[in-house]
Design an enzyme around this catalytic site. Structure first.
Site, PDB file in Angstrom:
ATOM      1  N   ARG A 117      -1.950   4.237 -11.699  1.00 12.44           N
ATOM      2  CA  ARG A 117      -2.040   2.776 -11.841  1.00 12.44           C
ATOM      3  C   ARG A 117      -2.957   2.462 -13.018  1.00 12.44           C
ATOM      4  NH1 ARG A 117       1.697   3.140  -9.104  1.00 12.44           N
ATOM      5  NH2 ARG A 117       2.090   2.322  -7.014  1.00 12.44           N
ATOM      6  N   THR A 127      10.469  12.075 -10.348  1.00 16.32           N
ATOM      7  CA  THR A 127      11.462  11.014 -10.202  1.00 16.32           C
ATOM      8  C   THR A 127      11.779  10.489 -11.605  1.00 16.32           C
ATOM      9  OG1 THR A 127       9.673   9.483  -9.678  1.00 16.32           O
ATOM     10  CG2 THR A 127      10.893  10.396  -7.827  1.00 16.32           C
ATOM     11  N   GLY A 142       0.862  -1.187   0.000  1.00 16.49           N
ATOM     12  CA  GLY A 142       0.000   0.000   0.000  1.00 16.49           C
ATOM     13  C   GLY A 142       0.891   1.228   0.000  1.00 16.49           C
ATOM     14  N   SER A 164       0.777   3.435   3.311  1.00 14.66           N
ATOM     15  CA  SER A 164       1.379   2.821   4.503  1.00 14.66           C
ATOM     16  C   SER A 164       2.892   2.663   4.297  1.00 14.66           C
ATOM     17  CB  SER A 164       0.702   1.494   4.867  1.00 14.66           C
ATOM     18  OG  SER A 164       0.663   0.627   3.773  1.00 14.66           O
ATOM     19  N   ASN A 165       3.318   2.467   3.036  1.00 10.80           N
ATOM     20  CA  ASN A 165       4.766   2.428   2.777  1.00 10.80           C
ATOM     21  C   ASN A 165       5.414   3.755   3.168  1.00 10.80           C
ATOM     22  OD1 ASN A 165       4.342  -0.077   1.616  1.00 10.80           O
ATOM     23  ND2 ASN A 165       4.543   0.630  -0.503  1.00 10.80           N
ATOM     24  N   ASP A 172       7.688   5.035  -2.853  1.00  3.82           N
ATOM     25  CA  ASP A 172       7.131   5.481  -1.565  1.00  3.82           C
ATOM     26  C   ASP A 172       8.252   5.759  -0.560  1.00  3.82           C
ATOM     27  OD1 ASP A 172       4.600   4.991  -2.699  1.00  3.82           O
ATOM     28  OD2 ASP A 172       4.771   2.875  -2.169  1.00  3.82           O
ATOM     29  N   ARG A 191      -8.773  -6.961  -5.709  1.00  2.00           N
ATOM     30  CA  ARG A 191      -9.106  -5.900  -4.756  1.00  2.00           C
ATOM     31  C   ARG A 191     -10.455  -5.237  -5.016  1.00  2.00           C
ATOM     32  NH1 ARG A 191      -4.677  -1.306  -6.391  1.00  2.00           N
ATOM     33  NH2 ARG A 191      -5.134  -0.588  -4.275  1.00  2.00           N
ATOM     34  N   TYR A 211      -4.160  -7.873  -9.320  1.00  6.49           N
ATOM     35  CA  TYR A 211      -4.935  -7.383  -8.189  1.00  6.49           C
ATOM     36  C   TYR A 211      -6.146  -8.269  -7.955  1.00  6.49           C
ATOM     37  CZ  TYR A 211      -2.840  -2.640  -8.571  1.00  6.49           C
ATOM     38  OH  TYR A 211      -2.017  -1.547  -8.597  1.00  6.49           O
ATOM     39  N   ASN A 236       1.070   8.697  -8.541  1.00  8.04           N
ATOM     40  CA  ASN A 236       1.011   7.244  -8.440  1.00  8.04           C
ATOM     41  C   ASN A 236      -0.009   6.623  -9.394  1.00  8.04           C
ATOM     42  OD1 ASN A 236       2.551   5.541  -6.851  1.00  8.04           O
ATOM     43  ND2 ASN A 236       1.643   6.279  -4.937  1.00  8.04           N
TER      44      ASN A 236
HETATM   45  O1  KDG Z   1       4.216   1.622  -4.655  1.00 10.36           O
HETATM   46  C1  KDG Z   1       3.948   0.366  -4.197  1.00 10.36           C
HETATM   47  C2  KDG Z   1       2.518   0.299  -3.844  1.00 10.36           C
HETATM   48  O2  KDG Z   1       1.824   1.330  -4.455  1.00 10.36           O
HETATM   49  C3  KDG Z   1       1.935  -0.984  -4.246  1.00 10.36           C
HETATM   50  O3  KDG Z   1       2.484  -2.003  -3.531  1.00 10.36           O
HETATM   51  C4  KDG Z   1       0.445  -0.978  -4.094  1.00 10.36           C
HETATM   52  O4  KDG Z   1       0.403  -0.480  -6.381  1.00 10.36           O
HETATM   53  C5  KDG Z   1      -0.194  -0.546  -5.343  1.00 10.36           C
HETATM   54  C6  KDG Z   1      -1.582  -0.150  -5.357  1.00 10.36           C
HETATM   55  O5  KDG Z   1      -2.080  -0.100  -6.433  1.00 10.36           O
HETATM   56  O6  KDG Z   1      -2.234   0.121  -4.342  1.00 10.36           O
END
Ligand code: KDG
Length: 319
Positions: free
Chosen positions: A171, A230, A36, A39-40, A262, A109, A107, A169
């Site tokens: 995704r 980055t 996560g 949390s990281n 993170d 999730r 995933y 971030n």
């Molecule tokens: O950066 C690493 C985390 O973001 C990863 O382990 C969890 O990618 C993740 C997410 O989608 O929650």
């Protein structure tokens, strides 16, 4: 003195990774970890001696308790986690790539308890006890109630005079780039410290070209006090109130790169709190490099290791 330097929230999943470089398809046994972004970051900050609080919504079962315990073990305050007896915790199957095989994430999730975190259930007074809020685009992508929580957290943090950082971030398995850009831009414009990979800057916002041009464009467009791009193996560049600095990356023997971004955020924020741009970049890159040398999302670096690496002394046998 504030109770917390940083409050953050977002989904943390159980992470299952095949052992010994096996693929998901061939693995018989898995390492049990957690994954996560927020949390990281909370763990990275705590490893550096800062007080961090992370919360989420977890199912009160062995998996939820294991996730909370793994984060608590690093000194992060998890007392604000909203526990529920219904639903399920998210799981991420992560197969680590060995060149030329890429890293694969599957995933499991959708509809997780965390994706249903709702603003009414959160005790937002926790922000009154903190100096800084950290949030990411992943939480915004999880669903409407999570997106609302991020917007409310930013508004309340501003009201209470906290500084705010935001990590884009992106995704691709959660949402398409155009939609992400549209939804994230207004949030990004309300933050003090903005983090993005150069790839996300290009894919979402068409910000490309050399690092100096890209950081100028990103600083102007989003207006954060400090903007950070980055650059993968090339390090990182930051623009802070007219001052631009670029620092190269450290050489790394990579064991597991997941969570390195993170860890960078954790190290960078440490320098940001000291109002030291050079330190922020060097500590961020040192944290990120050290994270890559250990398995799992979480950083196990110590402040003295980070200081040494940031000062150019990373190798050798310590006796
Ligand atoms: O950066 C690493 C985390 O973001 C990863 O382990 C969890 O990618 C993740 C997410 O989608 O929650």
């Amino acid at each position: 003195m504030s109770k917390y330097h940083v409050v953050t929230f977002g989904e943390t999943m159980l992470r299952l990774s095949p052992k010994n470089n096996r693929t998901l398809e061939q693995a018989d046994d898995f390492e049990v970890l957690c994954a996560g972004s927020e949390s990281n970051v909370a763990v990275a900050l705590s490893r550096l001696g800062l007080r961090s609080c992370w919360f989420s919504r977890l199912v009160n079962n062995p998996i939820g308790r294991r996730i909370a315990n793994m984060i608590r073990a690093h000194g992060v305050d998890v007392s604000q986690v909203r526990w529920t007896d219904e639903g399920r915790n998210g799981v991420a199957f992560m197969e680590l790539g060995v060149p030329p095989r890429s890293t694969e994430v599957v995933y499991d999730r959708a509809g997780s308890a965390a994706s249903r975190l709702d603003c009414e259930s959160v005790d937002w007074d926790v922000l009154k006890e903190a100096k800084h809020l950290h949030v990411t685009g992943i939480t915004v992508a999880l669903g409407p109630s999570c997106a609302e929580c991020v917007a409310i957290a930013i508004a309340k943090a501003r009201e209470e005079g906290l500084t705010i950082s935001f990590d884009v971030n992106y995704r691709q398995k959660l949402w398409p780039p155009r939609r992400a850009a549209e939804v994230l831009e207004p949030l990004m414009k309300q933050t003090d410290v903005l983090f993005m990979t150069s790839d996300d800057a290009d894919r979402l916002f068409d910000i490309s070209g050399n690092a100096e041009k890209a950081i100028e464009a990103a600083s102007q467009r989003f207006g954060a006090k400090w903007t950070v791009l980055t650059l993968g193996g090339d390090g990182a560049i930051a623009g802070a109130e007219g001052n631009t600095q670029k620092v190269p990356g450290n050489s790394v023997h990579e064991i597991d790169r997941i969570g390195a971004g993170d860890a960078f955020v954790g190290g960078f924020l440490y320098g940001y709190f000291k109002d030291d741009l050079d330190m922020a970049l060097r500590y961020g890159l040192a944290m990120s490099a050290l994270k890559m040398t250990t398995p799992g999302d979480l950083s196990f670096a110590t402040l003295s290791q980070v200081r040494a690496l940031a000062a150019g002394d990373g190798q050798g046998v310590k006796r």
